[in-house]
Design an enzyme around this catalytic site. Structure first.
Site, PDB file in Angstrom:
ATOM      1  N   ASP A 115     -17.946  15.155 -27.157  1.00  0.00           N
ATOM      2  CA  ASP A 115     -17.162  16.326 -26.774  1.00  0.00           C
ATOM      3  C   ASP A 115     -15.704  15.938 -26.549  1.00  0.00           C
ATOM      4  O   ASP A 115     -15.266  15.717 -25.427  1.00  0.00           O
ATOM      5  CB  ASP A 115     -17.762  16.930 -25.498  1.00  0.00           C
ATOM      6  N   CYS A 405       0.043  40.938  -2.298  1.00  0.00           N
ATOM      7  CA  CYS A 405      -0.156  39.583  -1.800  1.00  0.00           C
ATOM      8  C   CYS A 405      -0.928  39.618  -0.478  1.00  0.00           C
ATOM      9  O   CYS A 405      -0.549  40.343   0.442  1.00  0.00           O
ATOM     10  CB  CYS A 405       1.195  38.903  -1.605  1.00  0.00           C
ATOM     11  N   CYS A 423       2.822  36.194  -6.634  1.00  0.00           N
ATOM     12  CA  CYS A 423       3.539  36.907  -5.588  1.00  0.00           C
ATOM     13  C   CYS A 423       5.013  36.577  -5.782  1.00  0.00           C
ATOM     14  O   CYS A 423       5.404  35.419  -5.733  1.00  0.00           O
ATOM     15  CB  CYS A 423       3.079  36.457  -4.208  1.00  0.00           C
ATOM     16  N   CYS A 429       7.369  34.853   1.663  1.00  0.00           N
ATOM     17  CA  CYS A 429       5.911  34.767   1.721  1.00  0.00           C
ATOM     18  C   CYS A 429       5.517  33.442   2.382  1.00  0.00           C
ATOM     19  O   CYS A 429       5.805  32.373   1.841  1.00  0.00           O
ATOM     20  CB  CYS A 429       5.357  34.871   0.301  1.00  0.00           C
TER      21      CYS A 429
END
Ligand code: IVH
Length: 667
Positions: A115, A405, A423, A429
């Site tokens: 893989d 948010c 946000c 924030c």
């Protein structure tokens, strides 16, 4: 023309002259050693001053450290995929169908399905001439210079019984151990993690810088040879012969004479594959005889003579209790599923990633749903489905992505073409503010000795609202806080003072401009030399810097377009932080380390690992990647590899730390 530019020009002319003497006249005028030394000197200058780049510089002849767009190449034989099966029943069907079409006995070769990223290697007269990715199957990217860094791929073949021209295909893999190391490093540097070794291998192959590719220790297993004059008429024998030419052919391939042989192989490897150094996701079965392969032929998409049996990823069912939305340092919103604990591949899983809004919508997820959790090659388990039959009348409400948010209430935005929500309230924030401060003080950035709890305390007490406020902290303020003793407060003041000596490139990284990681910060610093010039840079001049594209350039422009940011930068400069590149590190040279071979290992605080390597070379020393009897010193930082340490102790090589190294340089 300034001094640097003149030096670069002279070096180029000189090297070109030697080149001509060597390659055209076959009459060398300089030793290889001297030539390499000057070339390296030129390379260091060009790296530091990309504004003097020249596509015809002698450094462009070396496939080492230079960017390169990939050329698209048409495959001589298309790279097809394989039909997938997931059950023994389907394997039986394949077996019976083959029997019916051939109407004669046949053998199957069983091998593991690796893989990674598939690759096609072309050899002409025993030399690797091209390496092409799968691409869309018909055309792929020429990644030869990257592939040449993979040590297990022979550049020249052994013996002389190989066809004049042939292709050999296989899988490029990043071993688990390397994958873990790489992700740990990326986590430390706050770069996005690779989800699995396949993505990491494919991403590495597409790297523009072969030197980075070389550092990642890719491996390659080969499983399919194509060409006109192959040595044998079975797939199995051809692979065994190719092994004698120097290729890494897996030694776990087996000839199966019956369907039972096949089932035994499947059962054995379903378990045993967990002990392999690389990722596998199934078994490939191929008809052994090349003549029978031709008789079976191809469908539009895949050969009729082969099939892939995929191992089942381990799955568990559990209940979804809630979905929470986390806000990251740069405002990215990450949805996380909180689950009833369940055991999966030996570990207890309580949380799973939900990635983004589209995935949540696609799953039609409800609170209290029973969900399938899967751990494929991924490190973080994911929810792959919902057991809708188990849904009761009492099922909770449908999970939908939030619009505001969760921390500051600002309406979220989702940039066009991106899967993630953000946000946008960068300066208001709380997790973004605290996150930016945490990033600013982190070890690889300003290295100010405070942890997230302290940042939290200082933020909650109202002392710091942005990174510049750190430098206005006063000792008495700190002592007024709970849990703050005189000693720790003094330590903080001291480490703030020390941070004023942190080099400009790390200050730039510390600012936390989106997409400006350590490497990009260094490139920008070296290209623009100081903050004013960077601040005034045009989009074009930003994009002229090596590996800086539109996305990064736009992010830098956005950052400096915001007055809140420029005022913070101004305040930081006023507090005495480095806002100019320290040019001495780039121009000082000497012979003080001449003849010394030094291995640099681990992470450092005063300069980056790359800077130390450049310094060693600038002072005439040699950097080596591995410890041997010839090593004079190991310059060791934190987290030096245990294998290196053990070898160094065994060989009695002297280990020095960065202060000792800098002392040696000063002497
Ligand atoms: S043979 C025409 N053998 O699986 C058949 N493929 O879905 C050529 N793969 O693109 C492929 N291990 O990347 C073959 N032992 C193996 C393999 C293998 C992994 C990959 C390969 C191919 C894909 C087919």
């Amino acid at each position: 023309m300034n001094e640097i530019e003149a030096k670069i020009k002279t070096l180029r002319e000189e090297l070109e002259q030697h080149n001509y003497a060597y390659y055209v006249l076959s009459a060398p005028t300089i030793s290889d050693y001297e030539f390499d030394k000057r070339l390296k000197e030129l390379q260091i200058l060009e790296d530091a001053y990309p504004e003097y780049a020249d596509a015809c510089s002698p450094t462009q002849r070396v496939g080492s450290d230079l960017s390169k767009e990939f050329e698209q190449v048409t495959h001589a034989y298309p790279m097809l995929s394989l039909g997938n099966t997931y059950s023994e029943g389907e394997v039986s069907e394949f077996y019976n169908r083959t029997m019916r079409i051939l109407n004669e006995p046949f053998e199957l070769v069983a091998e593991l399905k690796y893989d990674g990223a598939s690759i096609s290697l072309i050899y002409e007269h025993g030399r690797l001439t091209r390496a092409i990715t799968r691409g869309d199957g018909a055309r792929g990217d020429d990644v030869t210079s990257n592939v040449k860094t993979i040590r297990s791929i022979p550049l020249k073949l052994m013996g002389d019984h190989y066809p004049d021209m042939f292709e050999i295909r296989g899988e490029i893999l990043l071993p688990w151990a390397e994958f873990d190391r790489l992700n740990k490093e990326r986590e430390e540097q706050e770069e996005p993690l690779f989800a699995n070794p396949r993505n990491a291998a494919a991403g590495t192959l597409k790297q523009q810088n072969p030197a980075i590719v070389a550092s990642r220790k890719l491996d390659a297993y080969l499983y399919y040879i194509l060409g006109e004059n192959l040595p044998a008429d079975t797939h199995y024998d051809n692979l065994q012969i190719a092994r004698t030419w120097g290729f890494k052919i897996p030694d776990v391939i087996r000839i199966c004479y019956t369907l039972d042989d096949v089932f035994n192989y499947l059962a054995y490897w379903d378990v045993e594959r967990k002990n392999l150094p690389v990722a596998t996701d199934g078994v490939v079965l191929k008809v052994n005889s090349l003549l029978q392969q031709r008789n079976l032929g191809f469908t539009a998409k895949s050969p009729r003579w082969a099939i892939a049996y995929k191992f089942r990823a381990e799955k568990a069912v559990t209940r979804l209790n809630s979905v929470t939305f986390q806000v990251g340092r740069t405002g990215t919103i990450t949805p996380v599923a909180n689950l009833d604990p369940v055991i999966l591949s030996g570990t207890t899983v309580k949380r799973a990633s939900l990635h983004n809004a589209d995935i949540i919508e696609g799953l039609d997820l409800h609170v209290d749903d029973y969900v399938y959790v899967e751990k494929g090659g991924e490190i973080i388990p994911k929810i792959v489905g919902v057991d809708t039959d188990a849904r009761t009348m009492l099922v909770g409400e449908k999970v939908s992505f939030i619009t505001n948010c969760p921390e500051c209430g600002a309406p979220l935005v989702r940039p066009a073409g991106e899967a993630a929500h953000y946000c946008p309230n960068e300066s208001g924030c709380p997790p973004q503010i605290k996150g930016r401060i945490e990033h600013f003080v982190s070890r690889r950035a300003m290295d100010i000795h405070i942890g997230p709890e302290t940042v939290e305390d200082l933020y909650n007490a109202g002392y710091i609202k942005n990174i510049a406020d750190l430098y206005t902290l006063k000792l008495p303020d700190l002592l007024r806080l709970e849990r703050w003793a005189e000693k720790s407060a003094k330590n903080l003041m001291e480490s703030l003072e020390e941070s004023k000596a942190v080099p400009f490139e790390r200050v730039l990284f510390a600012l936390g401009i989106r997409y400006v990681g350590e490497t990009v910060a260094k490139r920008l610093a070296h290209a623009f030399l100081n903050i004013e010039q960077l601040q005034q840079a045009s989009p074009e001049s930003l994009m002229q810097v090596n590996e800086i594209g539109e996305r990064i350039a736009q992010s830098v422009l956005n950052y400096f377009a915001d007055e809140a940011n420029t005022s913070i930068v101004k305040r930081l400069a006023a507090h005495g932080l480095q806002m100019t590149v320290d040019e001495t590190i780039l121009t000082d040279r000497s012979d003080s380390l001449k003849g010394l071979s030094i291995v640099v290992s681990g992470t450092f605080t005063k300069h980056s690992r790359d800077e130390y390597k450049a310094m060693i070379e600038q002072h005439g020393g040699k950097c080596s990647g591995s410890v041997s009897g010839k090593t004079d010193y190991i310059l060791a930082g934190d987290n030096m590899g245990p294998a290196k340490l053990e070898k160094a102790t065994k060989l009695g090589v002297k280990i020095i730390n960065e202060d000792e190294f800098l002392n040696i340089l000063e002497e």
